[in-house]
Design a protein around this motif. Structure first.
Motif, PDB file in Angstrom:
ATOM      1  N   ALA A 273       6.658 -14.935  15.057  1.00 42.35           N
ATOM      2  CA  ALA A 273       5.484 -15.253  14.216  1.00 42.35           C
ATOM      3  C   ALA A 273       5.530 -14.439  12.923  1.00 42.35           C
ATOM      4  O   ALA A 273       5.196 -14.938  11.839  1.00 42.35           O
ATOM      5  CB  ALA A 273       4.201 -14.954  14.986  1.00 42.35           C
ATOM      6  N   VAL A 274       5.997 -13.184  13.027  1.00 39.45           N
ATOM      7  CA  VAL A 274       6.109 -12.349  11.811  1.00 39.45           C
ATOM      8  C   VAL A 274       7.125 -12.977  10.856  1.00 39.45           C
ATOM      9  O   VAL A 274       6.894 -13.064   9.649  1.00 39.45           O
ATOM     10  CB  VAL A 274       6.521 -10.895  12.168  1.00 39.45           C
ATOM     11  N   GLN A 275       8.236 -13.458  11.452  1.00 38.71           N
ATOM     12  CA  GLN A 275       9.267 -14.103  10.623  1.00 38.71           C
ATOM     13  C   GLN A 275       8.694 -15.312   9.890  1.00 38.71           C
ATOM     14  O   GLN A 275       8.948 -15.513   8.704  1.00 38.71           O
ATOM     15  CB  GLN A 275      10.397 -14.597  11.521  1.00 38.71           C
ATOM     16  N   ALA A 276       7.921 -16.112  10.612  1.00 39.14           N
ATOM     17  CA  ALA A 276       7.331 -17.321  10.009  1.00 39.14           C
ATOM     18  C   ALA A 276       6.359 -16.935   8.901  1.00 39.14           C
ATOM     19  O   ALA A 276       6.376 -17.526   7.814  1.00 39.14           O
ATOM     20  CB  ALA A 276       6.629 -18.141  11.091  1.00 39.14           C
ATOM     21  N   ARG A 277       5.529 -15.919   9.158  1.00 40.52           N
ATOM     22  CA  ARG A 277       4.564 -15.486   8.121  1.00 40.52           C
ATOM     23  C   ARG A 277       5.303 -14.966   6.882  1.00 40.52           C
ATOM     24  O   ARG A 277       4.901 -15.224   5.750  1.00 40.52           O
ATOM     25  CB  ARG A 277       3.661 -14.369   8.668  1.00 40.52           C
ATOM     26  N   TRP A 278       6.384 -14.210   7.117  1.00 42.29           N
ATOM     27  CA  TRP A 278       7.157 -13.654   5.994  1.00 42.29           C
ATOM     28  C   TRP A 278       7.745 -14.789   5.157  1.00 42.29           C
ATOM     29  O   TRP A 278       7.670 -14.766   3.921  1.00 42.29           O
ATOM     30  CB  TRP A 278       8.265 -12.741   6.538  1.00 42.29           C
ATOM     31  N   LYS A 279       8.312 -15.809   5.848  1.00 38.05           N
ATOM     32  CA  LYS A 279       8.923 -16.937   5.117  1.00 38.05           C
ATOM     33  C   LYS A 279       7.874 -17.682   4.305  1.00 38.05           C
ATOM     34  O   LYS A 279       8.093 -18.000   3.132  1.00 38.05           O
ATOM     35  CB  LYS A 279       9.578 -17.910   6.109  1.00 38.05           C
ATOM     36  N   THR A 280       6.709 -17.936   4.919  1.00 36.79           N
ATOM     37  CA  THR A 280       5.648 -18.665   4.214  1.00 36.79           C
ATOM     38  C   THR A 280       5.176 -17.854   3.013  1.00 36.79           C
ATOM     39  O   THR A 280       5.017 -18.386   1.907  1.00 36.79           O
ATOM     40  CB  THR A 280       4.452 -18.901   5.170  1.00 36.79           C
ATOM     41  N   ALA A 281       4.966 -16.568   3.225  1.00 36.36           N
ATOM     42  CA  ALA A 281       4.463 -15.717   2.137  1.00 36.36           C
ATOM     43  C   ALA A 281       5.483 -15.633   1.006  1.00 36.36           C
ATOM     44  O   ALA A 281       5.126 -15.695  -0.180  1.00 36.36           O
ATOM     45  CB  ALA A 281       4.155 -14.317   2.674  1.00 36.36           C
ATOM     46  N   THR A 282       6.782 -15.515   1.369  1.00 37.57           N
ATOM     47  CA  THR A 282       7.827 -15.420   0.345  1.00 37.57           C
ATOM     48  C   THR A 282       7.846 -16.698  -0.496  1.00 37.57           C
ATOM     49  O   THR A 282       7.910 -16.642  -1.732  1.00 37.57           O
ATOM     50  CB  THR A 282       9.211 -15.180   1.007  1.00 37.57           C
ATOM     51  N   ALA A 283       7.765 -17.846   0.178  1.00 40.84           N
ATOM     52  CA  ALA A 283       7.788 -19.132  -0.546  1.00 40.84           C
ATOM     53  C   ALA A 283       6.577 -19.248  -1.477  1.00 40.84           C
ATOM     54  O   ALA A 283       6.661 -19.837  -2.556  1.00 40.84           O
ATOM     55  CB  ALA A 283       7.813 -20.280   0.455  1.00 40.84           C
ATOM     56  N   ALA A 284       5.462 -18.661  -1.056  1.00 44.33           N
ATOM     57  CA  ALA A 284       4.229 -18.768  -1.856  1.00 44.33           C
ATOM     58  C   ALA A 284       4.112 -17.649  -2.892  1.00 44.33           C
ATOM     59  O   ALA A 284       3.113 -17.583  -3.623  1.00 44.33           O
ATOM     60  CB  ALA A 284       3.025 -18.736  -0.918  1.00 44.33           C
ATOM     61  N   GLY A 285       5.095 -16.755  -2.931  1.00 39.04           N
ATOM     62  CA  GLY A 285       5.044 -15.642  -3.887  1.00 39.04           C
ATOM     63  C   GLY A 285       3.968 -14.619  -3.542  1.00 39.04           C
ATOM     64  O   GLY A 285       3.472 -13.904  -4.412  1.00 39.04           O
ATOM     65  N   ASP A 286       3.643 -14.530  -2.239  1.00 32.08           N
ATOM     66  CA  ASP A 286       2.610 -13.590  -1.771  1.00 32.08           C
ATOM     67  C   ASP A 286       3.255 -12.217  -1.553  1.00 32.08           C
ATOM     68  O   ASP A 286       4.041 -12.025  -0.628  1.00 32.08           O
ATOM     69  CB  ASP A 286       2.015 -14.149  -0.468  1.00 32.08           C
ATOM     70  N   SER A 287       2.917 -11.250  -2.426  1.00 33.95           N
ATOM     71  CA  SER A 287       3.623  -9.969  -2.377  1.00 33.95           C
ATOM     72  C   SER A 287       3.148  -9.074  -1.230  1.00 33.95           C
ATOM     73  O   SER A 287       3.743  -8.024  -0.994  1.00 33.95           O
ATOM     74  CB  SER A 287       3.484  -9.238  -3.713  1.00 33.95           C
ATOM     75  N   SER A 288       2.113  -9.486  -0.500  1.00 35.21           N
ATOM     76  CA  SER A 288       1.653  -8.612   0.587  1.00 35.21           C
ATOM     77  C   SER A 288       2.657  -8.584   1.752  1.00 35.21           C
ATOM     78  O   SER A 288       2.599  -7.702   2.596  1.00 35.21           O
ATOM     79  CB  SER A 288       0.265  -9.040   1.085  1.00 35.21           C
ATOM     80  N   TYR A 289       3.576  -9.563   1.798  1.00 33.46           N
ATOM     81  CA  TYR A 289       4.632  -9.561   2.824  1.00 33.46           C
ATOM     82  C   TYR A 289       6.004  -9.235   2.218  1.00 33.46           C
ATOM     83  O   TYR A 289       7.024  -9.415   2.863  1.00 33.46           O
ATOM     84  CB  TYR A 289       4.695 -10.921   3.532  1.00 33.46           C
ATOM     85  N   MET A 290       6.004  -8.774   0.970  1.00 37.07           N
ATOM     86  CA  MET A 290       7.288  -8.536   0.284  1.00 37.07           C
ATOM     87  C   MET A 290       7.978  -7.285   0.855  1.00 37.07           C
ATOM     88  O   MET A 290       7.342  -6.251   1.049  1.00 37.07           O
ATOM     89  CB  MET A 290       6.988  -8.326  -1.208  1.00 37.07           C
TER      90      MET A 290
END
Ligand SMILES: Cc1cc2nc3c(=O)[nH]c(=O)nc-3n(C[C@H](O)[C@H](O)[C@H](O)COP(=O)(O)O)c2cc1C
Length: 333
Positions: A273-290
């Motif tokens: 689930a962490v991997q999925a959240r990281w991928k989604t956040a990266t695609a959306a340019g969300d730096s909180s998972y950078m």
């Protein structure tokens, strides 16, 4: 520094009076070949039989993962005559030390010098094996403050360097020991030199430069995190769970900026689930998972500046600090 360096950063560090390494951990043979035209052109006055004054760093477990590609990459850097090869984080690094020494690529080398072998260690035991058994040319003692991957149970750089120096043979046969981890300025470098280290390794400081391949978002995050002091970063495997790179040897994890990945893993969120959240956040340019690997010395760094200026400042601070010592000794006589 894998993802934190490139041929340009290495060249600039060497031109500035240091010795620059390219972190080739996640590279492949095809892309590596492309580096050397630039590096060679950067040193136009280098005599043809002299080594290229940069080094290449490799990560043991990634070399092991694709042995053929690993050998090809090492052979490419040998053939191109680099002055040094750095090895770290593998369950069988000795095998790679031997490959550097015995590779047929040495016969095709364009310089008369064989590459010096640097091995980064995170404990006294590893240092003794690298120095006494593998007979490496340089031992890099990396303490817990360091950015990027390192020992989960490693003491401070000061303690580790002190212990390694005390444990190595005192008869002049031991390889030089470099200190790595937590340094931001030349005053700290001077402290390690007076402790007995032969030199100092700085990583994170070079992420805050225009030449660094870190993205603007990563550099902005680094600058913003400085106000949290040395507590801005955390040692964890969380970043590796998110990126699916948690294949490091036992007791190795990575230091980077605390973020939502770390919060999730600490809260017990399933790694998939962490991997999925990281991928989604990266695609959306969300730096909180950078993912932003960085060391504790970040707290002492004063901003983004060209590598040339970082090197000049480090040198000036180091010399100033060392020049104080004779005066301090003289005052006590
Ligand atoms: C972004 C980043 C990537 C790194 N990659 C590697 C690597 O590929 N191999 C390695 O041996 N060390 C790696 N390191 C650790 C450095 O070699 C060095 O020990 C460390 O940066 C020194 O500590 P400092 O960052 O506090 O200056 C990395 C460090 C950072 C910050």
């Amino acid at each position: 520094m894998a993802f934190g360096t490139n041929p340009r950063t290495a060249v600039e560090v060497t031109r500035g009076g240091g010795f620059g390494f390219v972190g080739a951990g996640y590279r492949n043979p095809e892309s590596l070949n492309e580096d050397f035209a630039f590096i060679r052109a950067s040193f136009p006055n280098l005599e043809s039989n002299k080594p290229l004054p940069v080094g290449y760093g490799f990560i043991g477990w990634l070399l092991d993962k694709d042995e053929e590609a690993g050998k090809q990459m090492i052979d490419i850097v040998i053939e191109n005559g680099v002055q040094a090869i750095w090895l770290a984080f593998g369950n069988d690094l000795h095998h790679w030390v031997e490959h550097v020494r015995s590779s047929p690529a040495n016969a095709r080398r364009c310089s008369g010098h064989r590459p010096l072998i640097f091995v980064q260690v995170t404990s006294v035991e590893e240092a003794l094996v690298a120095a006494n058994e593998w007979k490496v040319d340089v031992v890099v003692a990396q303490g817990t403050e360091a950015g990027g991957h390192g020992g989960a149970r490693t003491p401070s750089t000061f303690m580790l360097v002190s212990e390694v120096l005390a444990a190595l043979p005192q008869d002049g046969t031991a390889p030089p020991v470099l200190a790595a981890g937590g340094m931001a300025n030349g005053t700290q470098v001077a402290a390690y030199l007076t402790l007995g280290a032969a030199g100092a390794v700085l990583g994170t400081r070079f992420l805050l430069t225009p030449e660094s391949p870190y993205t603007d978002a990563q550099k902005t995050a680094l600058l913003a995190a400085r106000s949290a002091g040395s507590g801005a970063t955390v040692r964890t495997l969380a970043f590796d769970y998110a990126r699916d790179t948690a294949y490091w040897p036992a007791h190795i994890n990575g230091r980077g900026l605390r973020n939502k990945i770390v919060d999730d893993v600490e809260a017990g969120v399933d790694h998939a689930a962490v991997q999925a959240r990281w991928k989604t956040a990266t695609a959306a340019g969300d730096s909180s998972y950078m993912v932003v690997f960085a060391g504790q010395g970040l707290a002492l760094m004063d901003g983004i500046k060209p590598i040339k200026d970082v090197m000049a400042e480090l040198h000036a601070e180091l010399v100033k600090q060392l020049q104080k010592l004779p005066r301090a000794v003289a005052a006590k006589l």
